[in-house]
Design an enzyme around this catalytic site. Structure first.
Site, PDB file in Angstrom:
ATOM      1  CG  HIS A  79      -2.064  -0.912   1.150  1.00  0.00           C
ATOM      2  ND1 HIS A  79      -3.219  -0.734   1.850  1.00  0.00           N
ATOM      3  CD2 HIS A  79      -2.248  -2.023   0.409  1.00  0.00           C
ATOM      4  CE1 HIS A  79      -4.078  -1.700   1.543  1.00  0.00           C
ATOM      5  NE2 HIS A  79      -3.497  -2.502   0.683  1.00  0.00           N
ATOM      6  CE1 TYR A  86      -4.831   3.844   9.188  1.00  0.00           C
ATOM      7  CE2 TYR A  86      -5.170   3.992  11.546  1.00  0.00           C
ATOM      8  CZ  TYR A  86      -4.539   3.421  10.469  1.00  0.00           C
ATOM      9  OH  TYR A  86      -3.617   2.422  10.678  1.00  0.00           O
ATOM     10  N   PRO A  94      -3.220   0.256  19.372  1.00  0.00           N
ATOM     11  CG  PRO A  94      -5.183  -0.901  18.864  1.00  0.00           C
ATOM     12  CD  PRO A  94      -4.424  -0.317  19.999  1.00  0.00           C
ATOM     13  CE  LYS A 121       4.678   3.145  13.413  1.00  0.00           C
ATOM     14  NZ  LYS A 121       5.025   2.663  12.109  1.00  0.00           N
ATOM     15  CE1 TYR A 136      -0.938   3.911   9.684  1.00  0.00           C
ATOM     16  CE2 TYR A 136       0.362   2.616   8.160  1.00  0.00           C
ATOM     17  CZ  TYR A 136      -0.788   2.793   8.895  1.00  0.00           C
ATOM     18  OH  TYR A 136      -1.775   1.856   8.843  1.00  0.00           O
TER      19      TYR A 136
END
Ligand code: FAD
Ligand code: DHB
Length: 391
Positions: free
Chosen positions: A72, A201, A294, A298, A384
């Site tokens: 992704h 998100y 979560p 990570k 990220y």
């Protein structure tokens, strides 16, 4: 029984450590309370940072990941009326991969089995002893009910947040930090094609929602719920209805397709860090030393980064009698641990609603800045997609 490294825990940290050590010709024995089937079926993380993927590739564990995983470029951030794509490759030069922890664990289990790794699954009463001597040992009861003593040069505590390793570091030596968040996640796995090409998100006045996935036919989704929420209050239809509201079904032509739910659970959310990650001949790695909420994905990546540092440190110590890396292990690992602890806290507090209207305004302002400013977006992307191991 004797080995060079006694590894407690056959989660990602313990299995990968045994793999990395064996590539250096170092013997280990792995102890695990659960059965192998249980460990391999345990549904947890799903996102691998680029440095995790590079490491797995480098040690011969990348084939199935490259074939069955999905690369992704970024994520979507959304809130009512707005949806923004953050392209990590453009922003930070790195991608992430969708590949379940179940699959990472199976790949590791198979590789270890082929290499003749000695495992004890189904053990009980694991205890560590004589940690400040150079002859530490572990005692445990095997699945057959036999009491075993395992002598080692070093013990690796990879036994997660409920194992005995963390508690073996005396209070006078350790320092801990903890934050319990006032919400939990309700997570589902569903036999339905993801309704999105990349993860979403979503901030919403009703609470956070996340649309993730495991494959072209399996979706993974989460809803912010109250701590200790009773799962019986959430029949499947209610879950899909709430996901549709929070993820923005019907806005800008986007639709959420529901499907049969195959797994449902509520996860508490907390941050925890223990320092130092070493006590004498006991070295801690992964969830044994730290927990992150979560949001930001990570936990698994941190466990991988820890053992990527620990394996060369133990190799130098055991093969060359050079303890420099082992002595630096805790400080080096904790730099990344605290970076990820901050990032996970930041993502969590930016996206979960508390019911406080002032907080909500600040969150929306921050989301607009992250999505609209290259500096803001790059900060999220860099963290990220993952910082280099050993940063
Ligand atoms: P673990 O995977 O916990 O492995 C530790 C192992 O030690 C376990 O197999 C345990 O059975 C074993 N053990 C415990 N006690 C003993 C003992 N006494 N003797 C021998 N063995 C013992 N992270 C994300 O990034 N995204 C997610 O969506 C996500 N979801 C999660 C959901 C849940 C319910 C949990 C608990 C964690 C989740 N995480 C997630 C975090 C991520 O899965 C962990 O960070 C990761 O598993 C850490 O790997 P580990 O090997 O350090 O620990
Ligand atoms: C998943 C979990 C996360 O915590 C996250 O931030 C992204 C994805 C997952 O389980 O797929």
């Amino acid at each position: 029984m004797r080995t060079e490294v006694a590894i407690i825990g056959a989660g990602p940290a313990g299995l990968l450590l045994s793999h990395l050590l064996s590539l250096e010709g170092i013997d280990s024995v792995v102890l695990e309370t659960r059965t192998r089937e249980y460990v391999e079926a345990r549904i947890r993380a799903g996102i691998l940072e680029s440095s995790t993927v590079e490491l797995l590739d480098a040690v011969g564990l990348g084939d199935r990941l490259r074939e069955e995983g999905d690369e992704h470029r970024g994520i979507y951030l959304r809130w009512p009326g707005e949806r923004h794509h953050l392209d990590f490759v453009d922003l930070a030069g790195r991608s992430v991969w969708v590949y379940g922890q179940t699959e990472v664990t199976k790949d590791l289990g198979r590789a270890r089995e082929e290499a003749g790794q000695e495992f004890y699954y189904g053990v009980s009463d694991t205890a560590v002893h004589d940690l400040t001597t150079d002859r530490p040992y572990v005692t445990f009861r095997s699945a057959d009910g036999e009491d075993v003593r395992l002598d080692a040069d070093v013990i690796a505590g990879c036994d997660g947040s409920f194992g005995p390793s963390r508690g073996a570091v005396p209070d006078a030596v350790k320092r801990t930090w903890e934050r319990t968040y006032p919400y939990s996640w309700l997570g589902i796995l569903a036999d339905v094609a993801p309704s999105t090409d990349e993860l979403i998100y979503a901030w919403h006045p009703n609470g956070f929602a996340l649309h993730s996935m495991r494959s072209e036919t399996v979706s993974r989704l989460y809803l912010q719920v109250a701590p200790g929420e009773d799962i019986a209050e959430w029949p499947d239809d209610r879950i899909w209805d709430e996901l549709a509201v929070r993820l923005g079904h019907g806005q800008d032509g986007w639709e959420l397709t529901p499907g049969p739910i195959t797994d449902k659970s509520v996860l508490p959310m907390r941050s925890y860090v223990m320092e130092p990650m070493r006590y004498g001949r006991l070295f801690l790695a992964g969830d044994a030393a730290h927990i992150v909420p979560p949001t930001g994905a990570k936990g698994l990546n941190l466990a991988v980064a820890d053992v990527a540092l620990l394996a060369p440190a133990l190799t130098a110590m055991l093969r060359k009698n050079n303890t420099a890396l082992a002595d630096a292990y805790s400080d080096t690992a904790l730099r990344r641990v605290w970076r990820c602890t901050h990032f996970s806290w930041w993502m969590t507090t930016m996206l979960h609603t508390s019911g406080d209207p002032f907080d909500a305004r600040l969150q929306l302002s921050q989301l607009r800045w992250v999505a609209g400013s290259e500096a803001g977006a790059t900060g999220l992307a860099e963290n990220y997609a993952g910082l280099p191991i050993g940063m």
